[in-house]
Design an enzyme around this catalytic site. Structure first.
Site, PDB file in Angstrom:
ATOM      1  N   LYS A  42       0.860  -1.201   0.000  1.00  0.00           N
ATOM      2  CA  LYS A  42       0.000   0.000   0.000  1.00  0.00           C
ATOM      3  C   LYS A  42       0.890   1.243   0.000  1.00  0.00           C
ATOM      4  O   LYS A  42       1.695   1.450   0.918  1.00  0.00           O
ATOM      5  CB  LYS A  42      -0.910   0.002   1.232  1.00  0.00           C
TER       6      LYS A  42
HETATM    7  O1  G3P Z   1      -8.595   1.187   4.331  1.00  0.00           O
HETATM    8  C1  G3P Z   1      -8.495   2.547   4.682  1.00  0.00           C
HETATM    9  C2  G3P Z   1      -9.280   2.785   5.861  1.00  0.00           C
HETATM   10  O2  G3P Z   1      -8.861   1.898   6.861  1.00  0.00           O
HETATM   11  C3  G3P Z   1      -9.307   4.163   6.406  1.00  0.00           C
HETATM   12  O3  G3P Z   1     -10.448   4.120   7.163  1.00  0.00           O
HETATM   13  O4  G3P Z   1     -11.893   4.527   9.039  1.00  0.00           O
HETATM   14  O5  G3P Z   1      -9.512   5.323   9.116  1.00  0.00           O
HETATM   15  O6  G3P Z   1     -11.163   6.433   7.622  1.00  0.00           O
HETATM   16  P1  G3P Z   1     -10.769   5.174   8.297  1.00  0.00           P
END
Ligand code: G3P
Length: 228
Positions: free
Chosen positions: A87
């Site tokens: 990633k």
């Molecule tokens: O996969 C990306 C994701 O984990 C980000 O999510 O919930 O931190 O906005 P969040």
């Protein structure tokens, strides 16, 4: 539906694999942090063992410069095997790293995408997946559905191999909107999939059917009993 689990929680992954579609597991430093003090490689190897060798495991790079990113990617590849997806945040250094990584045969997931141009640049750099951050965009008054629809259209027209892996969800409505607007794939915590089954009406329907069955065939009887 291409669905990935956005979690590093071992019991959650183990429990959910038999119930929900899972093409792989995606992680990032914040997801790992929420697991408390874990050993990085042993924990990821445990996830790998759980999901098997066919599913992909997406692991985020930490270095912010291209050289550092390439060094980290090599270590991840060596340690976690062929089905690791590196990633890479879509920054200038990230774009440079992506081009090197794709030339070197790595799988790349472009991450931390908040806009159309950023996503398009990641497609141009050859990313296998691009991950628009839906809830985070909404938090900033950016319309994630417009971003996804635009990237899908440009991706299809330009015949880029990269697929849209929508990420950052806080509810089921957002997941469905991402898919409706052209995301090829989603990555979600399994708990969010579970919440789609949590409507009280669902369990009530099941309970009503059980009550009617018992009225007709007797309490404690099931279909296999009726064969005897
Ligand atoms: O996969 C990306 C994701 O984990 C980000 O999510 O919930 O931190 O906005 P969040």
């Amino acid at each position: 539906m291409e669905c990935f689990f956005d979690t590093a929680n071992i019991p959650e992954i183990e429990k959910s694999l038999s119930m929900y579609p899972c093409l792989g597991v995606t992680t990032n430093p914040s997801i790992l942090k929420s697991e408390g003090s874990v050993d990085f490689f042993p924990h990821l190897l445990q996830i790998r063992q759980l999901i098997g060798n066919q599913r992909s495991l997406h692991v985020q790079l930490i270095a912010q410069d291209c050289q550092g990113m390439l060094a980290e990617a090599a270590v991840l590849h060596e340690t976690l095997g062929q089905r690791v997806f590196v990633k890479v945040p879509v920054t200038e250094q990230g774009l440079r790293a992506m081009r090197h990584l794709k030339n070197g045969g790595y799988n790349v997931t472009a991450t931390a995408i908040y806009g159309k141009m950023q996503g398009l640049l990641a497609l141009e750099a050859g990313a296998d997946y691009i991950a628009p951050y839906c809830n985070r965009m909404q938090n900033m008054d950016v319309d994630p559905w417009d971003v996804i629809a635009c990237l899908r259209q440009l991706g299809d027209e330009g015949q880029y191999p990269g697929r849209i892996l929508a990420a950052s969800f806080k509810n089921v409505g957002q997941i469905m909107a991402a898919l409706e607007h052209g995301a090829h794939a989603i990555t979600v915590p399994p708990a969010m999939l579970r919440s789609a089954l949590g409507l009280p009406a669902i369990q009530r329907a099941v309970d009503d059917f059980t009550a009617d069955w018992e009225d007709t065939f007797g309490a404690g009887t099931n279909i296999t009993d009726l064969l005897r």
